[in-house]
Design an enzyme around this catalytic site. Structure first.
Site, mmCIF file in Angstrom:
data_model
loop_
_atom_site.group_PDB
_atom_site.id
_atom_site.type_symbol
_atom_site.label_atom_id
_atom_site.label_comp_id
_atom_site.label_asym_id
_atom_site.label_seq_id
_atom_site.Cartn_x
_atom_site.Cartn_y
_atom_site.Cartn_z
ATOM 1 N N GLU A 165 0.800 -1.234 0.000
ATOM 2 C CA GLU A 165 0.000 0.000 0.000
ATOM 3 C C GLU A 165 0.834 1.286 0.000
ATOM 4 O O GLU A 165 0.662 2.150 0.862
ATOM 5 C CB GLU A 165 -0.990 -0.031 1.178
ATOM 6 C CG GLU A 165 -1.894 -1.255 1.087
ATOM 7 C CD GLU A 165 -2.830 -1.454 2.282
ATOM 8 O OE1 GLU A 165 -2.828 -0.594 3.182
ATOM 9 O OE2 GLU A 165 -3.552 -2.451 2.307
ATOM 10 N N ASN A 206 2.243 -4.370 -3.561
ATOM 11 C CA ASN A 206 0.854 -4.786 -3.380
ATOM 12 C C ASN A 206 0.017 -3.575 -2.968
ATOM 13 O O ASN A 206 0.456 -2.765 -2.149
ATOM 14 C CB ASN A 206 0.838 -5.843 -2.258
ATOM 15 C CG ASN A 206 -0.469 -6.564 -2.083
ATOM 16 O OD1 ASN A 206 -1.037 -7.059 -3.063
ATOM 17 N ND2 ASN A 206 -0.957 -6.655 -0.856
ATOM 18 N N HIS A 242 -10.188 -5.806 -2.886
ATOM 19 C CA HIS A 242 -11.255 -5.727 -1.877
ATOM 20 C C HIS A 242 -12.416 -4.985 -2.550
ATOM 21 O O HIS A 242 -12.484 -3.755 -2.516
ATOM 22 C CB HIS A 242 -10.767 -4.983 -0.632
ATOM 23 C CG HIS A 242 -9.729 -5.750 0.126
ATOM 24 N ND1 HIS A 242 -9.999 -6.951 0.741
ATOM 25 C CD2 HIS A 242 -8.409 -5.500 0.343
ATOM 26 C CE1 HIS A 242 -8.900 -7.406 1.325
ATOM 27 N NE2 HIS A 242 -7.918 -6.549 1.092
ATOM 28 N N GLU A 271 -5.929 -10.377 -2.427
ATOM 29 C CA GLU A 271 -6.773 -10.289 -1.217
ATOM 30 C C GLU A 271 -8.256 -10.212 -1.585
ATOM 31 O O GLU A 271 -9.013 -9.389 -1.049
ATOM 32 C CB GLU A 271 -6.378 -9.064 -0.364
ATOM 33 C CG GLU A 271 -4.896 -9.020 -0.013
ATOM 34 C CD GLU A 271 -4.495 -7.865 0.900
ATOM 35 O OE1 GLU A 271 -5.380 -7.213 1.481
ATOM 36 O OE2 GLU A 271 -3.283 -7.611 1.013
ATOM 37 N N ASP A 273 -12.031 -10.172 -1.951
ATOM 38 C CA ASP A 273 -13.346 -10.371 -1.329
ATOM 39 C C ASP A 273 -14.302 -9.353 -1.936
ATOM 40 O O ASP A 273 -13.867 -8.385 -2.563
ATOM 41 C CB ASP A 273 -13.331 -10.339 0.210
ATOM 42 C CG ASP A 273 -12.623 -9.150 0.829
ATOM 43 O OD1 ASP A 273 -12.465 -8.119 0.143
ATOM 44 O OD2 ASP A 273 -12.227 -9.237 2.004
HETATM 45 O O1 9MR Z 1 -6.965 -9.337 7.453
HETATM 46 C C1 9MR Z 1 -6.245 -8.430 8.239
HETATM 47 C C2 9MR Z 1 -7.019 -8.155 9.499
HETATM 48 O O2 9MR Z 1 -7.128 -9.315 10.281
HETATM 49 C C3 9MR Z 1 -6.357 -7.050 10.270
HETATM 50 O O3 9MR Z 1 -7.147 -6.711 11.375
HETATM 51 C C4 9MR Z 1 -6.146 -5.853 9.367
HETATM 52 C C5 9MR Z 1 -5.464 -4.727 10.076
HETATM 53 O O4 9MR Z 1 -5.129 -3.712 9.194
HETATM 54 O O5 9MR Z 1 -5.386 -6.247 8.243
HETATM 55 C C6 9MR Z 1 -6.056 -7.136 7.474
HETATM 56 O O6 9MR Z 1 -5.413 -7.353 6.263
HETATM 57 C C7 9MR Z 1 -5.176 -6.221 5.449
HETATM 58 C C8 9MR Z 1 -3.967 -6.536 4.613
HETATM 59 O O7 9MR Z 1 -2.891 -6.814 5.469
HETATM 60 C C9 9MR Z 1 -3.615 -5.411 3.680
HETATM 61 N N1 9MR Z 1 -4.729 -5.037 2.866
HETATM 62 C C10 9MR Z 1 -5.951 -4.776 3.568
HETATM 63 C C11 9MR Z 1 -6.311 -5.932 4.464
HETATM 64 C C12 9MR Z 1 -7.627 -5.669 5.157
HETATM 65 O O8 9MR Z 1 -7.517 -4.644 6.084
#
Ligand code: 9MR
Length: 508
Positions: A165, A206, A242, A271, A273
């Site tokens: 990011e 990413n 997402h 990722e 969904d």
């Molecule tokens: O799935 C992850 C979640 O369990 C955490 O609470 C969260 C915290 O930021 O991060 C989630 O995963 C993220 C990923 O690392 C990067 N892209 C966005 C994802 C969703 O927040």
């Protein structure tokens, strides 16, 4: 049983690629019909096309035996959702802890899965000590972190999200301790450090909202081009994906993937969904299925798209409800770990059957709503029934009622007079087949703008009507689909299609 054997690291993204075509070959050897769609898990279906299909996971979930069983069997790749992030692996400067990540790589090894490492450098889930460092010490802290972690996982992690990011929505660089200390050079420095620590791992940048063409993906494209020109070790771009049904599908995802591929990079959907406003209803569910399907189709259409990872596979452990209050239902499986329509859509898109056996098992029931077969209107009543065991997305269903135009104008007007679904969701038009046959030089084609048909469910009666624009009479008695019965019966002369494939009836 897993029919497919995994081979060593393939060219594609460092993720071992299963032997393409193995399933088709196995089916032939086992005497299966040549036309039968392959059975198999999502990953096996993807692997037959040279891709992987994976899921995110997290340590607490692995103690859920039913969850872990599906994670281990259905998916060929896993990504730790949290366990390899900086706050977990180096909570205090120089104090490394790989315990949680090791549980994930052990699980993967036991289940023959590859691992995407996530993530080495990210502004979030970053322990406070990094932000508190004076600028002059950030680079050393970053390279040390990368070196220790990527070295630890050498051989166990096939691909790394080295930087996660890096961009704001408008394509400018996101401010972070790394950007503040080093400017955008931190990205090249991070990639070089990761490559030095694990020369075999595929190294990715990413980000989210870079799935379609737009300012943010333009920025990623410009950065990737520049890094490649400078000889920085970069192997791929991860598109998080997402998605949300209320925001539309990313603009030109396929084209966007293609431009990164043209730079010589791999592309991964990292990722995936598709969330929605709750409660989930038939229309949202159908849109969700179609988004999942379109992502799979985009990846299949681009050779350098190496695979897809769901974030996580089930609503039971989805991050969405915590982050977006009122939203959810984003996964392929529901909270009870049962596959949702989106799962069937992904299977079908990957070239498999849905788990109901027949691809989109439906039938059409018909009755004539016409008292006269010689007047100026044709009035078919139709019902579509789901005869399978999984939901059918109505946006993929079309029905054809075949008739002859007889003499007079060859332009038509069509109406939906009544449907319990609401006529606004029913589409209708008259078209002509490539070559006319007896009783069928035209057909009324009926479709749906959305909605989902649960197993066993019927659309209910859809009352349709058509006329010629000059209002001349028809002779319906010789029309292929015409029947005189006034109560509903299964009618193979009215054909139906799922995703364009004949699913019911016999064409004229
Ligand atoms: O799935 C992850 C979640 O369990 C955490 O609470 C969260 C915290 O930021 O991060 C989630 O995963 C993220 C990923 O690392 C990067 N892209 C966005 C994802 C969703 O927040």
């Amino acid at each position: 049983m897993n029919l497919v054997k995994r081979c060593g690291r393939g060219r594609t993204g460092g993720i071992p690629v299963l032997l393409a075509g193995t399933l088709a070959l196995a089916s032939t050897l086992l005497g299966g019909p040549a036309t039968a769609a392959p059975q198999g898990t999502l990953h096996e279906l993807a692997a037959a096309q040279g891709k992987y299909f994976g899921s995110a996971t997290d340590n607490p979930e692995l103690s859920d035996a039913a969850y872990a069983a599906t994670l281990g069997s259905e998916f060929g790749q896993i990504t730790p959702g949290n366990s390899m992030k900086w706050d977990t692996t180096e909570p205090a400067e120089g104090r490394f802890d790989f315990t949680k990540g090791d549980v994930i790589t052990d699980f993967a090894r036991q289940h023959g899965q590859t691992v995407r490492g996530h993530t080495l450098v990210w502004h979030s889930q970053l322990p406070g000590w990094v932000a508190a460092l004076p600028s002059s010490r950030v680079e050393a802290a970053m390279t040390d972190h990368i070196t220790r972690e990527a070295t630890h996982y050498r051989g166990a992690v096939a691909a790394w999200d080295v930087v996660n990011e890096p961009f704001n929505e408008d394509g400018t660089f996101r401010t972070s301790p790394f950007y503040s200390a080093m400017g955008s050079d931190y990205i090249a420095t991070a990639l070089r450090a990761a490559h030095a620590a694990d020369p075999d791992a595929k190294l990715y940048l990413n980000d989210y909202n870079i799935e379609g063409l737009g300012a943010k993906s333009d920025a990623m494209y410009a950065l990737a081009s520049e890094l490649i020109d400078e000889g920085v070790p970069l192997d791929g771009v991860g598109m998080q994906a997402h998605l949300a049904v209320q925001y539309g599908f990313p603009y030109e995802m396929r084209e966007n993937m293609r431009r990164f591929a043209a730079l010589g990079l791999d592309v991964a959907v990292t990722e995936l969904d598709v969330r929605m406003q709750l409660p989930a209803d038939a229309a949202r569910t159908a849109t969700q299925s179609s988004y999942y399907r379109q992502v799979v189709e985009a990846c299949l259409a681009v050779e350098r798209c190496v695979g897809i990872t769901a974030w996580d596979y089930t609503d039971k452990y989805s991050w969405i409800p915590n982050t977006f209050p009122g939203e959810g239902s984003a996964g392929l499986y529901d909270e009870n770990l049962s596959p949702k329509p989106a799962y069937a859509a992904v299977r079908t898109a990957l070239g498999g059957e849905d788990s109901g056996g027949e691809p989109g098992a439906i039938k059409v029931r018909y009755r004539s709503g016409d008292s006269s077969a010689g007047d100026n209107q044709i009035k078919p009543g139709l019902q579509v029934v789901n005869t399978g065991t999984t939901a059918v997305s109505l946006s993929e269903v079309t029905v054809r009622y075949w008739f002859t135009g007889d003499n007079g104008a060859s332009t038509y007007a069509t109406w939906c007079d009544w449907s319990p679904l609401g006529c606004a969701t029913v589409t209708h038009r008259v078209a002509a087949p490539g070559s006319p046959s007896a009783g069928a030089d035209h057909y009324l084609e009926v479709g749906f703008t959305g909605g989902s048909l649960a197993p066993g469910a019927s659309t209910g009666e859809i009352q349709l009507r058509l006329s010629k624009t000059d209002w001349s009479d028809f002779d319906e008695s010789d029309d292929y689909s015409h029947g005189s019965g006034t109560s509903y019966g299964d009618t193979p002369e009215v054909t139906a299609y799922v995703a364009g494939d004949l699913a019911w009836g016999v064409e004229p």
